[in-house]
Structure formats: structure tokens, C-alpha cells
Design a protein around this motif. Sequence first.
Motif, PDB file in Angstrom:
ATOM      1  N   VAL A 141     -20.532 -21.612  30.272  1.00 51.36           N
ATOM      2  CA  VAL A 141     -19.472 -20.805  30.865  1.00 51.36           C
ATOM      3  C   VAL A 141     -20.063 -19.776  31.823  1.00 51.36           C
ATOM      4  N   VAL A 142     -19.422 -19.639  32.986  1.00 49.38           N
ATOM      5  CA  VAL A 142     -19.695 -18.548  33.919  1.00 49.38           C
ATOM      6  C   VAL A 142     -18.433 -17.691  33.991  1.00 49.38           C
ATOM      7  N   VAL A 143     -18.549 -16.429  33.574  1.00 55.45           N
ATOM      8  CA  VAL A 143     -17.400 -15.530  33.536  1.00 55.45           C
ATOM      9  C   VAL A 143     -17.406 -14.626  34.755  1.00 55.45           C
ATOM     10  N   LYS A 144     -16.267 -14.550  35.425  1.00 59.53           N
ATOM     11  CA  LYS A 144     -16.030 -13.542  36.468  1.00 59.53           C
ATOM     12  C   LYS A 144     -15.315 -12.383  35.790  1.00 59.53           C
ATOM     13  N   GLY A 145     -16.040 -11.289  35.548  1.00 67.72           N
ATOM     14  CA  GLY A 145     -15.470 -10.152  34.842  1.00 67.72           C
ATOM     15  C   GLY A 145     -14.374  -9.479  35.638  1.00 67.72           C
ATOM     16  N   HIS A 146     -13.412  -8.870  34.933  1.00 64.26           N
ATOM     17  CA  HIS A 146     -12.334  -8.146  35.599  1.00 64.26           C
ATOM     18  C   HIS A 146     -12.769  -6.701  35.841  1.00 64.26           C
ATOM     19  N   SER A 147     -12.535  -6.210  37.040  1.00 61.78           N
ATOM     20  CA  SER A 147     -12.985  -4.872  37.404  1.00 61.78           C
ATOM     21  C   SER A 147     -12.227  -3.767  36.683  1.00 61.78           C
ATOM     22  N   ALA A 148     -11.165  -4.119  35.943  1.00 57.10           N
ATOM     23  CA  ALA A 148     -10.423  -3.111  35.190  1.00 57.10           C
ATOM     24  C   ALA A 148     -11.188  -2.648  33.961  1.00 57.10           C
ATOM     25  N   HIS A 149     -12.074  -3.483  33.440  1.00 58.08           N
ATOM     26  CA  HIS A 149     -12.805  -3.097  32.221  1.00 58.08           C
ATOM     27  C   HIS A 149     -14.235  -3.653  32.252  1.00 58.08           C
ATOM     28  N   PRO A 150     -15.046  -3.248  33.231  1.00 57.37           N
ATOM     29  CA  PRO A 150     -16.408  -3.797  33.342  1.00 57.37           C
ATOM     30  C   PRO A 150     -17.317  -3.381  32.194  1.00 57.37           C
TER      31      PRO A 150
END
Length: 502
Positions: A179-188
Motif C-alpha cells: 500500500v502507498v498512502v497519500k495522507g490527508h493534510s487535515a491530520h498529518p
Amino acid sequence: MTFTPHGQHLIAGEWVGSDQRFASEPATGPAHKYCVGTVDLVNRAALAAEDAFWTYSATSRADRAAFLNAIADEIDARGAAITEVGCAETGLPAGRLQGERGRTVGQLRLFAAHILKGDYLDHRVDAAQPDRQPAPRPEIVMMQQPIGPVAVFGASNFPLAFSTAGGDTAAALAAGCPVVVKGHSAHPGTAEIVAEAVKAAIEKTGMPKGVFSLIQGGKRDVGTSLVQHPLIKAVGFTGSLAGGRALFDLCAQRPEPIPFFGELGSVNPMFLLPHAMAARADALGTGWAGSLTMGAGQFCTNPGIAVVIDGPNADVFAASAKAALEKVAPQVMLTPGIAAAYHAGEARFGAASGVTALLTAQSSGREARPNLFEVSAGAFAANHDLAEEVFGPLGLIVRVASEAEMVTLAKGLLGQLTATLHMDADDLDTARRLRPVLERKAGRVLVNGFPTGVEVVDAQVHGGPYPASTNFGATSVGTLSIRRFLRPVAYQNMPAELLPTR
């Protein structure tokens, strides 16, 4: 345990920086700086995931189950710090974060138990018939196999259960897919500490380092390059209709199109039948208000529309809902952007033709106050915007003239995650008319309940016809969700020694 973020990406077991940084926008406490994702980092993560696939996809079910359980253990070991950073970033209360952490580790453990059973492989054998005439039949063995590296986009409204190590990640890892996760900038910060837990589990269980990567932040080019990377074989997404549709189109336009499993939005209509309303309209109005405002209305299963038959019972229901909503204090929303979109939705409904405002409370900044509107079935049908999701504590009562008009309205709805019937025994005939309509419109049909809160169990379906999700045959919750990251392979006359051991 106090957590101080270092603000880097996790690429194949290593914390990696990048030149540019962005600042978080926490609801409380200080902001922190995080490295911005790049196209080069996407490529590095995808290459590492592909390299890891050859080893990880061949691991035993027992080894993958141990890995999933180790991730759950490591997340729990960081529980206090996760709650601290998650509350600061999102404004969600500690109880909500603790409950969501329980759901997250529960999903991981559920998938661990599920793959140990082996049923998900759908293993089928048709024995050879060498004496069959006019031609012999070969032996054919079929089983499900992992598809390859999977991209997962973190969700804004669930920093744990639908993000870094959430349901999409758990299902893909259980299937045997890196898995490659693109993190959400709301909760880094929350993404970073959960990624630390995954990294620790990789090291503890000896899994290949490329089995998991986290890329923080980044502009549109980062998300675009991730879904278009030729080594990525599927995408899991929870977010807005506009953003999800754009990524869906990119997946379809690739030289090798890949499946995009997007959950995009839903108004989750409730249909309140006449005998139930006669018996408990007041209680139904109060219950709806509670569900509508849970988590500031930032649940994908938030029941934004209540369909009632016009008359005195509808008046009682509306008055009860209004009274309950008036008591709800302002709530902090997940991000300034989500709050701004909610304020725009308030204004849009307030200015819509034929819509009556029952409760308007001016919201400002990052806070949301409940709003309540009502409209006739005719005006609702004439304005498509009224059937679109407003992410937040905004409710719309739609008054129909009859049970027949209620069925007609249901037939005109777009796809939904959920649809709810509130009914008594004497409403059974009407419910029988509505059920086939609602099951065609929604992935989950409820009776005498509220859809907020999704049980993570084998039988759960969290998906629905478009635009609720981009694949009506898939779910993002429950063990059936593993099927998104598998494909069937038939083996003809394959020696037993050569068959894969799954």
C-alpha cells in the motif's frame, strides 16, 4: 506520551524529507511543519511497493495475519499520543478518537481472523474427467490472487478508520497487496504516528519494507501521479464527489485502466411511514436531530433528508427536531475548508426557491451550528441541488402528499450509502412497496434506526450506486471489502506441486 512530529514521509521503511514544507491547521494548539509530497516520492514508493509485492504476495495467511495484528498492537501502544494529536488537529473530542482507534484496530484484527479462515480465496476445483466423450475435461482450480500495489487516499473526516491504516489499507494488506498512502493534510500528525506504528510492525514481523509507504501533503500533481503510476493497480478513496470523480476519470484514462473504489457522498434519506409517525413523531424528531449533529454532521452516513407525509404528525416531527437542534452548541469542524463549504451550503439552501427555513443559526469561522429546512416534494424534485450532500449538521424535511408520492420520490433519488425506513407493523404494506426501490438506491437499508455508526462486521456494506460510490458492487467496510484487491485466476492441469499455496 507526548508526540512531537518530525514531518517526514515514510518511503519503504525510511523517513525521508523533501524541500518544501506546509503548516498544519490544528483546531487547537501549535501548528507543525510537514514535508510536501512530490512526484519523485510517488515513483520511489510505487517502485518499492512493486518490489515488495513479489515477496509479500507470497507470504502465508498466518504471516499476514500476524502482521495485521502487530499493526493493531502498535497503534494501541501509541493510543494516548494518537488521541492527543488527533484531537488537536481535528477538533474531535477524545471519546470519538478513542472509539475510532478501537474501530481501526478492530478492522485490522477482523481481517487477520478472516484471512486465516481462507474463505475469501473462493477456492474452487473441477476435477478432471479423462474419460469424458467426445473430449476429456481438464482439471481446473480457481482461487483469488492479490492484484498488486494499491494507492489509498486518507479521508478528512476519519483520521484513523478511513485513513493511514484504515479499512482500505487493512483490506489491501490482508489480500497480499502493498500500500502507498497519500495522507490527508487535515491530520498529518495523526498520519505520521500511525505510519510509525506500521513501520514498527513491519520490523517486528520481518515484512518487506516496501509493503507500506506514506506520502504527506503535496499538490494535485502528487495525487495525479499516484493514480496514474503504471505500477499502481487499484485506488481506494473516501472524499468529495468532485475530487473523487476527477481521480476516477484519471484511472479510466490510463493506458492500463485500473479500478477506482471511491466513496463520494450521500444524503442518506429517511422515510418515516404514517403509523410510526402517529405513534412516535416527537421521539423520531429528537432522534433525527441527534444523528444529524453527531460529530458536527461530518459522517458520510449523516441522514440529511427526512421524507414525511404532510399533516399534523409531520408538524410534530418538525417541531421536535427543531427544538432538539436549538439545544446543540456550536461544534468545531474538521478543517477551515470543510467549514467554509458548510457555510456555503447554509446560504444555498436558505436562498433556494420553495424552501422554508425552520431553524437558521449563523455559523462563522471553523464552527458549525445546526440548520433545518423544509420543502414540498414538488419543489424538491424541481431543484436537483437540494438532493446534494451538505457536509455538516444541516437537515431537510421533504413533505409528500401521500404514500404513493413517497415511493415516487424514492424512485427519483440518486445512489446512496444508506436509506432508512421508520415503520410500525401496520406500515408493512407501504414498506413492501418502498423496500425494492430503496435496495436499488442504497448499499444498506435500515429499519427503525439511524445510519450514523457503521458496524464493522462480515455482513456490512458501505457503498452504493453512483454517486455514493464509484463501484456499486464493492464495499469499503466489512470483510467483503478484501475482494476489491483480488482477482480470480484459473489453473488448468496444474501439478499440485506448482499450485500457489495460499
